[in-house]
Design a protein around this motif. Sequence first.
Motif, mmCIF file in Angstrom:
data_model
loop_
_atom_site.group_PDB
_atom_site.id
_atom_site.type_symbol
_atom_site.label_atom_id
_atom_site.label_comp_id
_atom_site.label_asym_id
_atom_site.label_seq_id
_atom_site.Cartn_x
_atom_site.Cartn_y
_atom_site.Cartn_z
ATOM 1 N N TRP A 189 4.659 29.743 20.674
ATOM 2 C CA TRP A 189 3.384 29.412 20.041
ATOM 3 C C TRP A 189 2.714 28.226 20.735
ATOM 4 C CZ3 TRP A 189 0.312 32.047 16.927
ATOM 5 C CH2 TRP A 189 0.843 33.143 16.249
ATOM 6 N N ALA A 193 -0.450 30.566 21.986
ATOM 7 C CA ALA A 193 -0.942 30.820 20.628
ATOM 8 C C ALA A 193 -2.086 31.848 20.573
ATOM 9 C CB ALA A 193 -1.359 29.509 19.970
ATOM 10 N N PRO A 231 -1.818 27.064 13.771
ATOM 11 C CA PRO A 231 -2.576 28.177 14.353
ATOM 12 C C PRO A 231 -3.201 29.097 13.299
ATOM 13 C CG PRO A 231 -0.419 27.970 15.401
ATOM 14 C CD PRO A 231 -0.409 27.075 14.211
#
Length: 711
Positions: A189, A193, A231
């Motif tokens: 991530w 992302a 995110p």
Amino acid sequence: PPFPAMASDSADRHATLKRCLGVLRDARNDSEQFAALLLVTKAVRAGEVDAKTRRQIFDSIGFTFPTRLLTSRQPPAGCPPHTFRALGLTLLACFCTDPELAGHSQILNKIPTFNDILLSPCDPDSTTMVDDVYQCLSAVLATSKGPRELVTKGTVPALCQAYLNGGHGSDRALALLVGLLAVAEAKCWQRDAPQLLAVLSKLSGDFLKAEDMTKFELCEVLPHFIPVSPPLTESSQGSECLRRLYKGLADILGSKLSQSQRDPALKLAAGLVQACGAEWIPAGRAGSKFLALLVNLACVEVRLTLEEPDPMEVEGKKEVVTACYVLMEMGIQECLMEENPRLENAQKMQLMRIMEEAFGAVIFYLRQVKQEELRDPFIFASVRVLGAWMAEETSSLKQEICELLPFLVDYARKLLKEGSPAVSLPQAELVSTEGSALPQDALRFLLPGFCHLTAEDRPRDILISEGAPALLCEYFLQQWEVLTAESTAPAPPTSTEMSLQTTCGVFLNLVVTAPELVRRDKTFSSLMDVLLKSLPLLLPQKHHLVLSANIATLGLMMARILAGSAALQGTQSAKEFFGAAIRFLSQAHTAQADPGSDGLAVAVSPAYTSAWDDIRELWFLGMQALAGCIPLFPWLPHAALQVRWLEGLSQLLSRVAPSSVDFELITAFQAVLVELARASEQCRDVILSHHGTDWANLYGMAALEQCLAEQ
């Protein structure tokens, strides 16, 4: 070609293959080598190569030959452009079935080539190449260095794109992403992302639209693609994903379901709670009904499983029950929320009753646990969630919790002593996923409950009889070492610091309610030694002010009881501790402009303002304890003189408007001033020389006035 077609008989096939390997090794020209290679790769693709033969192939040609094939741009006459590349990939896929070869640098440095092939247009002739690439990547993922290499060499975005393109093998791209996220979620991530969010967007869209078993299959896949909050909550794309997941789950859980359908849905909901708390559930009537339903279903699942006498039944349900624990902890937090609550009061009361029954089942289960089961991460998850209940709900299940306390103390002791390898199940981290929370740190989750229980006679007696003070002292020492090894840069309190603060709270309760125990139990002498050394190190680091307040106050209160101990007889460590404690107490207040007048008012010092709600009570307790210590330690007034506290306090009280100093503060100041004036002629003279009689009269400090008037 100078070879016959591969024979049908197994022995003949092996003989032909052996001959081909000899030619590959000793080939006089490219056409001979190419013909032999075709037969070898045909055997490989047909799955006719055992481990021994595979090794023979590798020993014959090594990595050099497949590498040449991958880079060759000139196919044989009449062959497709990617012929050599396809042959090279088949050989590498063959080698990768050997774990030792799969982790070899010659395979790892071809990861960018594998990525390129995944991103190239795939015509019907090149599907075998794509299959071989997936085989290589799967093998690399299974090696120790593989996941890191895949992430750093760009495989995550390649797999994301391959899945989103929906071409040949896209299901394998998704499976590989799931595997990578399982072992390197944070790194994936961190680097990629946007690409992962695009996959989550597609998955959540499919999840919302599906009206068949696909919906439940996606429940199993989706938790792997839910990252920790930022995110999801900081982008419109992430927020849209959450909206779809909420609506999809509301559709599922609002329907009549079989157990096999309900379990994945509960696990997905728990994954969302871990990532975002309850933020993904919208405010309003529909959201509050959904939230109450989630917690209700979790409690029912916990009761059905843990009240079940069949151990095999429990064994098969541990993962879903752990997910239910996440939902129950969210339920506790939501029921306690007073500001902008999602739940109405009637819903809160109903959920608390339901959760009480579920926690009764958790206690019932833990009472059946055998010694050999203590390493099971499910036991850890069960103790953790019970700790969350004990921290907040102190009146219910008291009898049952008291009966379980010996087990809880014993369990925490065993894990602490072993540094147990009990590894949390994915959901066992509940809402926090902080790295410093070691799996053996069961005490971290029990401490808030112990803090409440040590304020009451019966549970306190049980904890003392089970040796909890010695355990907590050992834990304090361990956590102190962890804290001192952490960065000294200002940062939000870590779980280590919070644990130390709460441990101080438990000890404060014991000091107040069981002073005889403090006097006779050697544990507290050991703890006193640690406190004497730790406060002078900690106080200069302003971001540790709350912990400093805890340690200063606990140390001062214990010093009154342990005044006769050798460690407090004017030793260097004792003088440094009291010097630091006096600095902490003396620097808490200052004079500042009073908005309502032209004068000055007393106020909390700027350095203390942000923490004052957490340390106010500790400060007053500390002042009271310091006043009690002054008659016991003849050298203590000198420490107050050294930091010029009396001059500073006299100046403060002379400058500010008396109406700005509340009665509680006047009482705290007077108690310390009276003891200093009584214990030391020098302190009395300093107060008198700074108009002490005048301001003592002004603030109604009758005891100080009387003391100053005495010869």
